[in-house]
Scaffold this motif. Sequence first.
Motif, short mmCIF file in Angstrom:
data_model
loop_
_atom_site.label_atom_id
_atom_site.label_comp_id
_atom_site.label_asym_id
_atom_site.label_seq_id
_atom_site.Cartn_x
_atom_site.Cartn_y
_atom_site.Cartn_z
N PRO A 183 0.75 -1.66 0.00
CA PRO A 183 -0.09 -0.49 0.06
C PRO A 183 0.76 1.01 -0.39
O PRO A 183 2.01 0.85 0.88
N VAL A 184 0.44 2.25 -0.69
CA VAL A 184 1.12 3.23 -0.76
C VAL A 184 0.24 4.87 -0.11
O VAL A 184 -1.15 4.53 -0.65
N ALA A 185 0.05 5.40 0.72
CA ALA A 185 -0.67 6.97 0.87
C ALA A 185 0.53 8.26 0.48
O ALA A 185 1.33 7.88 0.74
N VAL A 186 -0.77 9.06 -0.39
CA VAL A 186 -0.47 9.87 -1.10
C VAL A 186 -0.89 10.91 -0.26
O VAL A 186 -1.97 11.39 0.32
N VAL A 187 -0.20 12.52 0.52
CA VAL A 187 -0.77 13.08 1.37
C VAL A 187 -1.10 14.10 1.10
O VAL A 187 0.31 14.11 1.66
N ILE A 188 -1.77 15.37 0.53
CA ILE A 188 -1.80 16.37 0.29
C ILE A 188 -2.13 17.35 2.01
O ILE A 188 -3.21 17.57 1.65
N VAL A 189 -1.62 18.36 1.79
CA VAL A 189 -2.83 19.51 2.99
C VAL A 189 -2.52 20.65 2.55
O VAL A 189 -1.15 20.93 1.46
N ASP A 190 -3.44 21.04 2.41
CA ASP A 190 -3.80 22.78 1.37
C ASP A 190 -5.15 23.34 1.92
O ASP A 190 -5.87 22.51 2.66
N VAL A 191 -5.59 24.77 1.30
CA VAL A 191 -6.27 25.11 1.41
C VAL A 191 -7.90 24.26 0.52
O VAL A 191 -7.18 23.74 -0.08
N PRO A 192 -9.33 24.35 1.58
CA PRO A 192 -9.68 23.45 0.82
C PRO A 192 -10.86 23.50 -0.29
O PRO A 192 -11.08 22.75 -1.31
N GLU A 193 -9.82 25.10 -0.73
CA GLU A 193 -10.52 25.07 -2.48
C GLU A 193 -9.72 25.20 -3.42
O GLU A 193 -9.75 24.16 -4.23
N ARG A 194 -8.27 24.40 -2.78
CA ARG A 194 -7.46 23.67 -3.63
C ARG A 194 -7.53 22.10 -3.57
O ARG A 194 -7.43 22.17 -4.90
N ILE A 195 -7.75 22.10 -3.07
CA ILE A 195 -8.00 20.40 -2.36
C ILE A 195 -9.05 20.40 -3.45
O ILE A 195 -9.27 19.06 -4.10
N SER A 196 -10.08 20.61 -3.19
CA SER A 196 -11.70 20.72 -4.41
C SER A 196 -11.33 20.55 -5.57
O SER A 196 -11.58 19.81 -6.47
N ALA A 197 -9.98 22.06 -6.43
CA ALA A 197 -9.95 22.38 -7.17
C ALA A 197 -9.52 20.47 -8.08
O ALA A 197 -9.54 20.22 -9.51
N PHE A 198 -8.41 20.17 -7.14
CA PHE A 198 -7.42 18.46 -6.97
C PHE A 198 -8.44 17.76 -7.07
O PHE A 198 -7.57 16.55 -8.46
N LEU A 199 -9.44 17.58 -7.17
CA LEU A 199 -10.02 16.28 -6.53
C LEU A 199 -10.62 15.79 -8.38
O LEU A 199 -10.62 14.74 -8.71
N ALA A 200 -11.05 16.57 -8.64
CA ALA A 200 -11.59 16.96 -10.78
C ALA A 200 -10.02 15.78 -11.19
O ALA A 200 -10.43 15.00 -11.90
N GLU A 201 -9.08 15.96 -10.70
CA GLU A 201 -8.12 15.77 -11.52
C GLU A 201 -7.51 13.83 -10.86
O GLU A 201 -7.18 13.12 -11.66
N LEU A 202 -8.45 13.69 -10.03
CA LEU A 202 -8.22 12.65 -8.97
C LEU A 202 -9.57 11.58 -9.93
O LEU A 202 -9.30 10.25 -10.04
N ASP A 203 -10.12 12.35 -10.05
CA ASP A 203 -11.30 10.87 -10.79
C ASP A 203 -10.96 10.86 -12.21
O ASP A 203 -11.17 9.43 -12.86
N GLU A 204 -9.89 11.04 -12.81
CA GLU A 204 -9.34 10.40 -14.12
C GLU A 204 -7.95 9.52 -14.04
O GLU A 204 -8.04 8.43 -13.95
#
Length: 113
Positions: free
Chosen positions: A69-90
Amino acid sequence: MRSHGPAQRLTILVGEGDQYRHRPLYTEIVHRAHAMGLAGASVFRGVEGFGASSRIHTSRLLSLGEDLPVAVVIVDVPERISAFLAELDELVTEGLVMVDPVEVYRSVGRAER
């Protein structure tokens, strides 16, 4: 990212052997997070775990070839995290994507010391 205050922690759990276009998936996630200007990303390799398949993956000597197992952890403001979630869908077709609220106590980069 603010040096103190509310933020979100994005955690993506995938397998070490997961690929995206012949590249490790965790590498693709980190590079896309960097390109989008997120505050930072870290990859942690697990020594043992299981997921939806209920198959245990381990780093013990007799199982060196296992898909750990591998965990990628990212911490940022909610607006940037929300924007990045679309990238993860792909990118993430198997795995677990979690978003948690966190309180950043201190965030200091090397250039800021």
